[in-house]
Design a protein around this motif. Sequence first.
Motif, PDB file in Angstrom:
ATOM      1  N   UNK A  92      -5.681  -4.036  -5.053  1.00  0.00           N
ATOM      2  CA  UNK A  92      -4.352  -4.047  -5.666  1.00  0.00           C
ATOM      3  C   UNK A  92      -4.367  -4.974  -6.870  1.00  0.00           C
ATOM      4  N   UNK A  93      -3.825  -4.506  -7.974  1.00  0.00           N
ATOM      5  CA  UNK A  93      -3.678  -5.335  -9.170  1.00  0.00           C
ATOM      6  C   UNK A  93      -2.196  -5.367  -9.532  1.00  0.00           C
ATOM      7  N   UNK A  94      -1.562  -6.524  -9.394  1.00  0.00           N
ATOM      8  CA  UNK A  94      -0.130  -6.624  -9.623  1.00  0.00           C
ATOM      9  C   UNK A  94       0.261  -6.311 -11.056  1.00  0.00           C
ATOM     10  N   UNK A  95       1.342  -5.544 -11.191  1.00  0.00           N
ATOM     11  CA  UNK A  95       1.859  -5.185 -12.508  1.00  0.00           C
ATOM     12  C   UNK A  95       2.829  -6.272 -12.960  1.00  0.00           C
ATOM     13  N   UNK A  96       2.390  -7.110 -13.871  1.00  0.00           N
ATOM     14  CA  UNK A  96       3.195  -8.244 -14.316  1.00  0.00           C
ATOM     15  C   UNK A  96       4.399  -7.809 -15.140  1.00  0.00           C
ATOM     16  N   UNK A  97       4.352  -6.616 -15.701  1.00  0.00           N
ATOM     17  CA  UNK A  97       5.417  -6.172 -16.595  1.00  0.00           C
ATOM     18  C   UNK A  97       6.492  -5.340 -15.907  1.00  0.00           C
ATOM     19  N   UNK A  98       6.102  -4.505 -14.942  1.00  0.00           N
ATOM     20  CA  UNK A  98       7.036  -3.510 -14.409  1.00  0.00           C
ATOM     21  C   UNK A  98       7.429  -3.732 -12.952  1.00  0.00           C
ATOM     22  N   UNK A 108       9.397  -4.981  -9.740  1.00  0.00           N
ATOM     23  CA  UNK A 108      10.774  -5.395  -9.483  1.00  0.00           C
ATOM     24  C   UNK A 108      10.832  -6.826  -8.957  1.00  0.00           C
ATOM     25  N   UNK A 109       9.843  -7.205  -8.136  1.00  0.00           N
ATOM     26  CA  UNK A 109       9.814  -8.531  -7.527  1.00  0.00           C
ATOM     27  C   UNK A 109       8.509  -9.244  -7.850  1.00  0.00           C
ATOM     28  N   UNK A 110       8.581 -10.544  -7.895  1.00  0.00           N
ATOM     29  CA  UNK A 110       7.381 -11.368  -7.910  1.00  0.00           C
ATOM     30  C   UNK A 110       7.622 -12.533  -6.960  1.00  0.00           C
ATOM     31  N   UNK A 111       6.545 -13.180  -6.547  1.00  0.00           N
ATOM     32  CA  UNK A 111       6.688 -14.290  -5.611  1.00  0.00           C
ATOM     33  C   UNK A 111       5.630 -15.346  -5.866  1.00  0.00           C
ATOM     34  N   UNK A 112       5.911 -16.531  -5.378  1.00  0.00           N
ATOM     35  CA  UNK A 112       4.940 -17.623  -5.339  1.00  0.00           C
ATOM     36  C   UNK A 112       4.861 -18.121  -3.904  1.00  0.00           C
ATOM     37  N   UNK A 113       3.640 -18.228  -3.394  1.00  0.00           N
ATOM     38  CA  UNK A 113       3.418 -18.712  -2.029  1.00  0.00           C
ATOM     39  C   UNK A 113       2.573 -19.981  -2.127  1.00  0.00           C
ATOM     40  N   UNK A 114       3.131 -21.070  -1.650  1.00  0.00           N
ATOM     41  CA  UNK A 114       2.448 -22.370  -1.690  1.00  0.00           C
ATOM     42  C   UNK A 114       1.757 -22.578  -0.344  1.00  0.00           C
ATOM     43  N   UNK A 125       4.530  -4.297  -7.603  1.00  0.00           N
ATOM     44  CA  UNK A 125       4.026  -3.001  -8.075  1.00  0.00           C
ATOM     45  C   UNK A 125       2.557  -3.120  -8.473  1.00  0.00           C
ATOM     46  N   UNK A 126       1.796  -2.109  -8.139  1.00  0.00           N
ATOM     47  CA  UNK A 126       0.404  -2.016  -8.563  1.00  0.00           C
ATOM     48  C   UNK A 126       0.344  -1.341  -9.934  1.00  0.00           C
ATOM     49  N   UNK A 127      -0.567  -1.775 -10.771  1.00  0.00           N
ATOM     50  CA  UNK A 127      -0.629  -1.235 -12.129  1.00  0.00           C
ATOM     51  C   UNK A 127      -0.980   0.252 -12.153  1.00  0.00           C
ATOM     52  N   UNK A 128      -1.605   0.763 -11.095  1.00  0.00           N
ATOM     53  CA  UNK A 128      -2.004   2.174 -11.076  1.00  0.00           C
ATOM     54  C   UNK A 128      -1.170   3.022 -10.123  1.00  0.00           C
ATOM     55  N   UNK A 129      -0.058   2.469  -9.625  1.00  0.00           N
ATOM     56  CA  UNK A 129       0.751   3.205  -8.658  1.00  0.00           C
ATOM     57  C   UNK A 129       2.232   3.086  -8.984  1.00  0.00           C
ATOM     58  N   UNK A 130       2.972   4.082  -8.558  1.00  0.00           N
ATOM     59  CA  UNK A 130       4.413   4.060  -8.717  1.00  0.00           C
ATOM     60  C   UNK A 130       5.046   3.180  -7.645  1.00  0.00           C
ATOM     61  N   UNK A 131       5.999   2.381  -8.041  1.00  0.00           N
ATOM     62  CA  UNK A 131       6.681   1.503  -7.093  1.00  0.00           C
ATOM     63  C   UNK A 131       7.723   2.292  -6.294  1.00  0.00           C
ATOM     64  N   UNK A 132       7.928   1.894  -5.039  1.00  0.00           N
ATOM     65  CA  UNK A 132       8.917   2.558  -4.190  1.00  0.00           C
ATOM     66  C   UNK A 132      10.299   2.476  -4.829  1.00  0.00           C
ATOM     67  N   UNK A 165       0.826  -1.198   0.000  1.00  0.00           N
ATOM     68  CA  UNK A 165       0.000   0.000   0.000  1.00  0.00           C
ATOM     69  C   UNK A 165       0.856   1.240   0.000  1.00  0.00           C
ATOM     70  N   UNK A 166       0.316   2.320  -0.490  1.00  0.00           N
ATOM     71  CA  UNK A 166       0.971   3.625  -0.442  1.00  0.00           C
ATOM     72  C   UNK A 166       0.068   4.546   0.348  1.00  0.00           C
ATOM     73  N   UNK A 167       0.452   4.920   1.581  1.00  0.00           N
ATOM     74  CA  UNK A 167      -0.413   5.728   2.432  1.00  0.00           C
ATOM     75  C   UNK A 167      -0.866   6.996   1.742  1.00  0.00           C
ATOM     76  N   UNK A 168      -2.170   7.302   1.889  1.00  0.00           N
ATOM     77  CA  UNK A 168      -2.691   8.550   1.374  1.00  0.00           C
ATOM     78  C   UNK A 168      -3.068   8.533  -0.089  1.00  0.00           C
ATOM     79  N   UNK A 169      -2.805   7.425  -0.795  1.00  0.00           N
ATOM     80  CA  UNK A 169      -3.081   7.396  -2.214  1.00  0.00           C
ATOM     81  C   UNK A 169      -4.227   6.467  -2.586  1.00  0.00           C
ATOM     82  N   UNK A 170      -4.746   5.694  -1.658  1.00  0.00           N
ATOM     83  CA  UNK A 170      -5.787   4.727  -1.982  1.00  0.00           C
ATOM     84  C   UNK A 170      -6.952   4.833  -1.018  1.00  0.00           C
TER      85      UNK A 170
END
Length: 247
Positions: free
Chosen positions: A21-27, A29-35, A56-63, A10-15
């Motif tokens: 949250x919709x993960x940005x598959x293209x941009x 920096x990290x991705x994960x798999x949780x079993x 990263x969220x598709x509608x937000x800038x990543x830290x 989350x980004x405080x104050x922006x949502x």
Amino acid sequence: MNTSANQSYTIPGQRQPGYQFVGDRDLSTYRWKIFMRPEWNRVKGSDDKIIEGYSKDVRSKEKEDKQQLLQDCISRLANKGYLDGCWYWVIFKREFTHKDADTVILELNPHGYMAHDYLTLDLATLSWLDRLFTARKTNTQGILDYKHLLPPRTTPQQQLKEDFRFSLERFPNQDALATYCREVLLKKYARNQVVGFYHNYVGRYTTSQQQPPAGAVVLGGDKDNERAAQLAQNAMANLAQRFTRAK
């Protein structure tokens, strides 16, 4: 599957409340798999055996600080219960080609972790993970708030003040100040701001401390011109040596 596990970032104050949250598959920096363990799914009423997420969220800038970003993702997902409910969790550094090329940097389970690749040199993150799992083993107060275990961080205002802090101990001569401005500050701040900082303090030096190399460009100049000046200086020195030997 790109599911609600991603909502931990989350980004405080922006949502607004209820933001999805919709993960940005293209941009990202990290991705994960949780079993996830079957018993966790039964309690949560979920059918997701494998949860895939992105930093990263598709509608937000990543830290911009990727070390903090990784720590935040782990902390917030853990607060959602995914560390308790999984039997295996793997985090990848994206290589932005295809998934098979992504680099495994961290493996976790409810009892510990194993770092890989460049993360083995990130002592701050490793120290934080050690504290996190020690807290899990020793906690007697009920549910942990993993956000409170995050390391202290410098605010942007504090970082700005530190970046532009001047002292003769830090920059003992004019060349040291010029090098710092050129190689550090110009990569982070506007040129006018850096030039102003340089000229504000360059008058502090005595003649003996004013030691920029001959021909060097003080602030972020043309590297080709700087190199040409150095070559010209070398050529003059070689000529001087030849004339000296001819006498």
